[in-house]
Design a protein around this motif. Structure first.
Motif, mmCIF file in Angstrom:
data_model
loop_
_atom_site.group_PDB
_atom_site.id
_atom_site.type_symbol
_atom_site.label_atom_id
_atom_site.label_comp_id
_atom_site.label_asym_id
_atom_site.label_seq_id
_atom_site.Cartn_x
_atom_site.Cartn_y
_atom_site.Cartn_z
ATOM 1 N N HIS A 55 -31.022 1.003 -23.454
ATOM 2 C CA HIS A 55 -29.869 1.561 -24.174
ATOM 3 C C HIS A 55 -28.578 1.294 -23.402
ATOM 4 N N VAL A 58 -27.655 -2.585 -23.380
ATOM 5 C CA VAL A 58 -27.170 -3.078 -24.680
ATOM 6 C C VAL A 58 -25.804 -2.476 -24.991
ATOM 7 N N TRP A 85 -35.382 -5.753 -27.823
ATOM 8 C CA TRP A 85 -34.935 -4.580 -28.565
ATOM 9 C C TRP A 85 -35.971 -3.464 -28.428
ATOM 10 N N LEU A 88 -35.632 0.561 -27.427
ATOM 11 C CA LEU A 88 -34.483 1.300 -27.944
ATOM 12 C C LEU A 88 -34.911 2.583 -28.660
ATOM 13 N N THR A 134 -20.684 -3.170 -32.993
ATOM 14 C CA THR A 134 -22.000 -2.796 -32.488
ATOM 15 C C THR A 134 -23.130 -3.533 -33.194
ATOM 16 N N LEU A 138 -26.500 -5.499 -31.499
ATOM 17 C CA LEU A 138 -27.886 -5.118 -31.813
ATOM 18 C C LEU A 138 -28.628 -6.289 -32.460
ATOM 19 N N THR A 143 -32.756 -6.672 -32.962
ATOM 20 C CA THR A 143 -33.078 -5.296 -33.357
ATOM 21 C C THR A 143 -33.264 -5.223 -34.867
ATOM 22 N N TYR A 152 -28.184 1.623 -35.745
ATOM 23 C CA TYR A 152 -27.048 0.879 -36.280
ATOM 24 C C TYR A 152 -25.983 1.845 -36.799
ATOM 25 N N TRP A 155 -24.281 4.057 -33.853
ATOM 26 C CA TRP A 155 -23.324 3.338 -33.018
ATOM 27 C C TRP A 155 -22.111 2.828 -33.796
#
Length: 191
Positions: A55, A58, A85, A88, A134, A138, A143, A152, A155
């Motif tokens: 986390h 990224v 990914w 996460l 963002t 991702l 992701t 998604y 963020w």
């Protein structure tokens, strides 16, 4: 009265987080026990560390800085080099627990935190009200939008300040507390 600017405060929090993870978790939970689940259930410490680091990496390097992730220099040692990914999600990915190298994950976690502290020390604070892209960060690591729609949307539209406050500091401290609790339930409390 103590006169500390915001950058120094954030850098201090990051350095404190790294030191507490190192001394209170990594030095107390032997690598060979980091795949264990305390109390016959729960989440393995190696996954919590992986999750915390992914986390942070990224959010800070992918979203805020728009640069390659710290993980790129660690993939040969971690036990995973694709599907980065993974980790996460808050819920444990049991398949990852079986392949992640606990010592490398610990080193990577500390390296991510130190990288952010060094960046802020060298550069100063970025514009705190900026709203970074963002979704691109991702998507760049693959992701899946259908499985991580919550991330998604969580963020999306957040300012730079939020990523430093939450993803770099708050999220790490939250999981530090979780790791200390796991350590204690494993019978490894130093107190």
């Amino acid at each position: 009265m103590l006169d500390v600017d915001l950058r120094d405060w954030i850098v201090g929090d990051l350095k404190s987080l790294g030191a507490k993870l190192d001394g209170g978790v990594l030095e107390r939970i032997p690598a060979e026990r980091q795949r264990e689940r305390a109390d016959g259930g729960g989440i393995a410490p190696v996954y919590v560390l992986w999750h915390l680091a992914r986390h942070h990496d990224v959010a800070v390097n992918g979203v805020l800085r728009g640069i390659g992730a710290v993980v790129d220099g660690w993939t040969g040692r971690l036990g995973i080099d694709g599907g980065l990914w993974r980790g996460l999600a808050e819920g444990e990915d049991a398949d990852l627990v079986d392949v992640l190298d606990p010592e490398a994950v610990g080193g990577y976690t500390l390296a991510v935190i130190q990288s952010t502290a060094d960046w802020l020390d060298d550069r100063g604070l970025p514009p705190m009200d900026d709203r970074p892209d963002t979704a691109s960060a991702l998507a760049a690591i693959g992701t899946p939008e259908d499985r991580f729609d919550w991330l998604y949307s969580m963020w999306d539209g957040k300012p730079t300040a939020w990523f430093l406050q939450w993803s770099a500091v708050g999220h790490g401290i939250n999981h530090l507390g979780e790791l200390v609790s796991i350590r204690n339930r494993m019978g490894l409390s130093p107190f």
